[in-house]
Scaffold this motif. Structure first.
Motif, PDB file in Angstrom:
ATOM      1  N   ALA A 124       0.827  -1.206   0.000  1.00  0.00           N
ATOM      2  CA  ALA A 124       0.000   0.000   0.000  1.00  0.00           C
ATOM      3  C   ALA A 124       0.862   1.257   0.000  1.00  0.00           C
ATOM      4  O   ALA A 124       0.570   2.233  -0.720  1.00  0.00           O
ATOM      5  N   GLU A 125       1.937   1.257   0.783  1.00  0.00           N
ATOM      6  CA  GLU A 125       2.828   2.413   0.821  1.00  0.00           C
ATOM      7  C   GLU A 125       3.502   2.643  -0.527  1.00  0.00           C
ATOM      8  O   GLU A 125       3.595   3.786  -1.015  1.00  0.00           O
ATOM      9  N   LEU A 126       3.970   1.562  -1.149  1.00  0.00           N
ATOM     10  CA  LEU A 126       4.647   1.692  -2.440  1.00  0.00           C
ATOM     11  C   LEU A 126       3.684   2.117  -3.537  1.00  0.00           C
ATOM     12  O   LEU A 126       4.067   2.817  -4.476  1.00  0.00           O
ATOM     13  N   ALA A 127       2.423   1.683  -3.437  1.00  0.00           N
ATOM     14  CA  ALA A 127       1.437   2.106  -4.426  1.00  0.00           C
ATOM     15  C   ALA A 127       1.242   3.621  -4.390  1.00  0.00           C
ATOM     16  O   ALA A 127       1.093   4.267  -5.437  1.00  0.00           O
ATOM     17  N   LEU A 128       1.251   4.187  -3.195  1.00  0.00           N
ATOM     18  CA  LEU A 128       1.123   5.640  -3.092  1.00  0.00           C
ATOM     19  C   LEU A 128       2.299   6.342  -3.752  1.00  0.00           C
ATOM     20  O   LEU A 128       2.151   7.416  -4.338  1.00  0.00           O
ATOM     21  N   GLU A 129       3.480   5.729  -3.680  1.00  0.00           N
ATOM     22  CA  GLU A 129       4.681   6.342  -4.239  1.00  0.00           C
ATOM     23  C   GLU A 129       4.808   6.130  -5.742  1.00  0.00           C
ATOM     24  O   GLU A 129       5.254   7.027  -6.469  1.00  0.00           O
ATOM     25  N   HIS A 130       4.426   4.949  -6.224  1.00  0.00           N
ATOM     26  CA  HIS A 130       4.685   4.581  -7.616  1.00  0.00           C
ATOM     27  C   HIS A 130       3.423   4.444  -8.471  1.00  0.00           C
ATOM     28  O   HIS A 130       3.537   4.257  -9.687  1.00  0.00           O
ATOM     29  N   GLY A 131       2.268   4.467  -7.863  1.00  0.00           N
ATOM     30  CA  GLY A 131       1.027   4.329  -8.615  1.00  0.00           C
ATOM     31  C   GLY A 131       0.520   2.913  -8.698  1.00  0.00           C
ATOM     32  O   GLY A 131      -0.687   2.678  -8.834  1.00  0.00           O
ATOM     33  N   PHE A 132       1.433   1.931  -8.629  1.00  0.00           N
ATOM     34  CA  PHE A 132       1.045   0.518  -8.720  1.00  0.00           C
ATOM     35  C   PHE A 132       2.043  -0.324  -7.953  1.00  0.00           C
ATOM     36  O   PHE A 132       3.261  -0.104  -8.035  1.00  0.00           O
ATOM     37  N   CYS A 133       1.524  -1.284  -7.200  1.00  0.00           N
ATOM     38  CA  CYS A 133       2.378  -2.279  -6.555  1.00  0.00           C
ATOM     39  C   CYS A 133       1.579  -3.564  -6.397  1.00  0.00           C
ATOM     40  O   CYS A 133       0.353  -3.519  -6.184  1.00  0.00           O
ATOM     41  N   HIS A 134       2.241  -4.690  -6.530  1.00  0.00           N
ATOM     42  CA  HIS A 134       1.600  -5.994  -6.357  1.00  0.00           C
ATOM     43  C   HIS A 134       2.429  -6.810  -5.377  1.00  0.00           C
ATOM     44  O   HIS A 134       3.628  -7.004  -5.574  1.00  0.00           O
ATOM     45  N   PHE A 135       1.792  -7.268  -4.303  1.00  0.00           N
ATOM     46  CA  PHE A 135       2.431  -8.145  -3.336  1.00  0.00           C
ATOM     47  C   PHE A 135       2.072  -9.584  -3.678  1.00  0.00           C
ATOM     48  O   PHE A 135       0.892  -9.924  -3.774  1.00  0.00           O
ATOM     49  N   LEU A 136       3.077 -10.428  -3.861  1.00  0.00           N
ATOM     50  CA  LEU A 136       2.830 -11.847  -4.138  1.00  0.00           C
ATOM     51  C   LEU A 136       2.569 -12.567  -2.820  1.00  0.00           C
ATOM     52  O   LEU A 136       3.349 -13.382  -2.337  1.00  0.00           O
ATOM     53  N   GLY A 137       1.430 -12.240  -2.235  1.00  0.00           N
ATOM     54  CA  GLY A 137       0.995 -12.774  -0.953  1.00  0.00           C
ATOM     55  C   GLY A 137      -0.198 -11.966  -0.477  1.00  0.00           C
ATOM     56  O   GLY A 137      -0.754 -11.144  -1.210  1.00  0.00           O
ATOM     57  N   GLY A 138      -0.612 -12.176   0.763  1.00  0.00           N
ATOM     58  CA  GLY A 138      -1.681 -11.385   1.359  1.00  0.00           C
ATOM     59  C   GLY A 138      -3.066 -11.705   0.823  1.00  0.00           C
ATOM     60  O   GLY A 138      -3.287 -12.686   0.129  1.00  0.00           O
ATOM     61  N   GLY A 139      -4.018 -10.848   1.186  1.00  0.00           N
ATOM     62  CA  GLY A 139      -5.400 -11.025   0.751  1.00  0.00           C
ATOM     63  C   GLY A 139      -6.226 -11.879   1.693  1.00  0.00           C
ATOM     64  O   GLY A 139      -7.109 -12.612   1.264  1.00  0.00           O
ATOM     65  N   MET A 140      -6.006 -11.744   2.991  1.00  0.00           N
ATOM     66  CA  MET A 140      -6.695 -12.585   3.985  1.00  0.00           C
ATOM     67  C   MET A 140      -8.035 -11.948   4.364  1.00  0.00           C
ATOM     68  O   MET A 140      -8.263 -11.522   5.492  1.00  0.00           O
ATOM     69  N   HIS A 141      -8.937 -11.934   3.399  1.00  0.00           N
ATOM     70  CA  HIS A 141     -10.152 -11.120   3.481  1.00  0.00           C
ATOM     71  C   HIS A 141     -11.293 -11.744   4.270  1.00  0.00           C
ATOM     72  O   HIS A 141     -12.351 -11.126   4.420  1.00  0.00           O
TER      73      HIS A 141
END
Length: 338
Positions: A124-141
């Motif tokens: 989320a932090e990197l998305a604010l800086e670069h516009g797009f970021c994808h974490f190959l993990g997470g999503g424990m919704h």
């Protein structure tokens, strides 16, 4: 940017858990990107391998209640983990679990889960800086305020959103959930929170909606708490999936009343894929091409509005799930020039 840390792989078999998650789906996605003729040559530009932020009890308390956080962070989180991974059936017998086959103690899964929360927070932090970021993990919704469930011990998505809000880096957040299963934990935690709007497109039948909406006392069960935009897809409704998603995104924008969000968190589950191996995902069978169109629809909707977007993996079960992530990220990284 792509965040990938092999040490956070959920190697369930190491703990004696028989859930059909391929331990290598993140690794295979990363290898496919690195091996691509053009994207791979720019790996240094898009791969983020720096240390992840520390996730504190304060971070978790923004999404979960105090009793659950204390139990999870204690020296004995086994009971919380057993419930999260559904390792006991209604009669108290082991379900998809054989501790005799474990080579690592179950409590270590708590540390791994915290690593996934950290990965999503960094994304989320990197998305604010670069516009797009994808974490190959997470999503424990599926993790709810007072307990984990559905293989999800902690709701990393809500934790990441509220962490940025607490830091003053984001005010309004969208959560767009395309996993096969309703994002019920996210809906429950954020119910009534107008600063976080949630869209969930999911199977109309099956888990977690495989019971009556009302309990014996006449109260609405928590898994039926509404998202701001819910898009239930009936079995056999694959042809209507993409138009329904496009309409849902338009509704989400209308609900925002012209206020562009500061961030969108996308829960991009691969389990709607027709080759997914989890039985509870069977009612939704999108082709690989439909999965590509799904992800690009969300990506271009957000990019066209200048909304920073942070993507996480969520569900994806079996030997072919990595293909969903690899095809999407190959195209996005190619378009963004690494």
């Amino acid at each position: 940017m792509i965040i990938h840390h092999s040490r956070f792989a959920m190697r369930y078999t190491d703990y004696g858990i028989g859930i059909p998650v391929r331990d290598d789906r993140a690794d295979r996605t990363f290898q496919a990107l690195c091996g691509h003729s053009t994207v791979g040559a720019r790996v240094a530009a898009w791969h983020y391998s720096e240390p992840l932020p520390e996730i504190t009890a304060e971070d978790l308390l923004r999404a979960h209640d105090a009793a659950y956080v204390r139990a999870f962070l204690s020296d004995a989180p086994e009971a919380a983990l057993m419930e999260s991974y559904e390792l006991l059936d209604e009669q108290g017998r082991y379900n998809r679990y054989d501790p005799a086959k474990a080579v690592r103690p179950l409590r270590e899964l708590a540390t791994t889960a915290l690593g996934h929360v950290a990965g999503t927070a960094a994304c989320a932090e990197l998305a604010l800086e670069h516009g797009f970021c994808h974490f190959l993990g997470g999503g424990m919704h599926h993790a709810m305020r007072s307990r984990g469930r559905g293989f999800c011990p902690l709701n990393d998505v809500v934790v990441a959103a509220r962490r940025l809000q607490a830091q003053g880096r984001a005010r309004r957040v969208w959560i767009i959930d395309t996993d096969a299963h309703k994002g019920d934990g996210t809906a429950e935690i954020t119910l009534g929170d107008k600063s976080i709007l949630c869209l969930s497109i999911h199977m109309a039948q099956g888990w977690p909606l495989d019971c009556t909406p009302l309990d014996s006392a006449g109260n609405l069960r928590r898994q039926f708490y509404p998202s701001d935009v819910d898009i239930p897809i009936p079995a056999g409704g694959e042809a209507h999936y993409l138009p329904a998603l496009e309409h849902g995104l338009d509704l989400l924008e209308q609900l925002s009343a012209g206020q562009r969000p500061d961030l969108a968190l996308v829960v991009g589950g691969a389990d709607p894929f027709e080759l997914d191996e989890l039985p509870s995902s069977a009612p939704l069978r999108l082709s690989l091409e439909q999965m590509r169109e799904r992800d690009l629809l969300v990506y271009r909707f957000l990019a066209g509005r200048g909304v920073p977007q942070a993507w996480v993996m969520a569900g994806g079960y079996g030997r072919e799930s990595w293909r969903v992530y690899a095809q999407f990220l190959t195209q996005v990284l190619g378009e963004r020039g690494g």
